[in-house]
Design an enzyme around this catalytic site. Structure first.
Site, mmCIF file in Angstrom:
data_model
loop_
_atom_site.group_PDB
_atom_site.id
_atom_site.type_symbol
_atom_site.label_atom_id
_atom_site.label_comp_id
_atom_site.label_asym_id
_atom_site.label_seq_id
_atom_site.Cartn_x
_atom_site.Cartn_y
_atom_site.Cartn_z
ATOM 1 N N SER A 94 6.914 -26.734 10.841
ATOM 2 C CA SER A 94 6.809 -25.568 9.949
ATOM 3 C C SER A 94 7.979 -25.546 8.970
ATOM 4 O O SER A 94 8.116 -26.438 8.139
ATOM 5 C CB SER A 94 6.724 -24.282 10.776
ATOM 6 O OG SER A 94 6.477 -23.166 9.960
ATOM 7 N N HIS B 262 0.990 -19.223 8.886
ATOM 8 C CA HIS B 262 0.051 -20.339 8.995
ATOM 9 C C HIS B 262 -1.395 -19.899 9.260
ATOM 10 O O HIS B 262 -2.097 -20.506 10.079
ATOM 11 C CB HIS B 262 0.523 -21.333 10.064
ATOM 12 C CG HIS B 262 1.846 -21.947 9.741
ATOM 13 N ND1 HIS B 262 2.025 -22.813 8.677
ATOM 14 C CD2 HIS B 262 3.074 -21.789 10.318
ATOM 15 C CE1 HIS B 262 3.303 -23.168 8.639
ATOM 16 N NE2 HIS B 262 3.953 -22.556 9.612
#
Length: 300
Positions: free
Chosen positions: A74, A189
């Site tokens: 991430s 996300h």
């Protein structure tokens, strides 16, 4: 998180570079807080970026070997891109702050949620999230998706609170050992992050990116991109798409990697690597003691 480095010059220089880029004293924020201010995602993300880059720079300055590949989970992908020379730390830190702010502002506080699903196959998690999503057909604000494929027994889901709660209920009934709500400031996300991604894309369009000098395996496609436009597009899609960490580590193994070193303020990813590919040797590097351990680890 950086105290253990005892003022190592590479750590000091990295934090100073990041502070100058933001116009904010990150050293003071890390050491003195207040804790609530450090916990704001607009501060946490730049600090985490700087901490990871600092650990890598210590390794490099101490004569450590360059990696064959880099990747980041991430936010960590931005650290990997800095290490690979795609952009400088002074460029990445404001970019990450903008990303964090855009994500925070994309969904009202309390409207989104994330939860870790433990002990259930990822395919089942994806399937049940799809069922829940279909049940909210016609309401685009109700979203739930698999967001982080962390290891074979842990998948994080993300979306609107009602949809995540419903998915957790069904996932537990399907056999999940635990469904653990995460203390996050936004549902990262997932499709709710699309507005944030658009802001990120607009900012990236004005930035000059370089081809990586070390191959970077990205989150969204598990691919190595060298074209700056394709790197921009991958970062845009990563903001609202899943972190495919299991496949990333499997990809490294398939490419012939035998040892994986996690640079940053902790060792969460090291544990994930062991659960994904037990054959890989993994080690965290986050202070002088683990720096010494990493030297020994890579000379065995």
């Amino acid at each position: 998180m950086m105290d253990a480095w005892n003022g190592h010059p590479q750590v000091q220089a990295t934090l100073q570079e990041a502070s100058d880029a933001l116009g904010q004293d990150l050293v003071q924020l890390i050491h003195q807080g207040p804790k609530e201010e450090l916990a704001l995602t607009t501060n946490t993300q730049p600090v985490m970026l700087a901490a990871a880059v600092a650990a890598y720079r210590v390794w490099a300055a101490e004569g450590g070997a360059a990696p064959a590949y880099v990747a980041g989970h991430s936010l960590g992908e931005y650290s990997a891109l800095v290490v690979a020379g795609v952009l400088s730390l002074s460029e990445a830190v404001p970019l990450v702050r903008l990303r964090a702010q855009a994500m925070q502002e994309a969904v009202a506080v309390g409207a989104g949620a994330m939860a870790a699903i433990l002990g259930l196959d990822a395919a089942q998690v994806v399937d049940i999230c799809g069922q829940v999503q279909a049940g909210f057909a016609g309401d685009s604000s109700e979203v739930v998706q698999a967001a982080n494929f962390n290891d074979p027994g842990q998948t994080v889901i993300s979306g609107s609170k009602a949809a995540v709660d419903k998915a957790c209920e069904l996932l537990k009934a399907a056999g999940a050992k635990r469904t653990l709500p995460l203390p996050v400031s936004a549902p990262f996300h997932c499709a709710l992050m699309q507005p944030a991604a658009e802001r990120l894309r607009a900012h990236l369009s004005h930035m000059r990116l370089h081809a990586p000098v070390i191959p970077v395996i990205n989150n969204i496609d598990v691919a190595q991109e060298i074209d700056p436009d394709r790197i921009r597009d991958a970062l845009f899609r990563q903001a609202f798409g899943p972190v495919r960490w299991v496949e990333t580590i499997q990809c490294m193994q398939q490419l012939g990697v035998s040892h994986v070193v996690e640079c940053g303020p902790g060792k969460v990813l090291t544990g994930m690597v062991k659960r994904i590919c037990p054959e890989l040797q993994s080690q965290a590097l986050y202070d002088p003691a683990t720096l010494a351990d990493t030297r020994a680890f890579l000379t065995v």
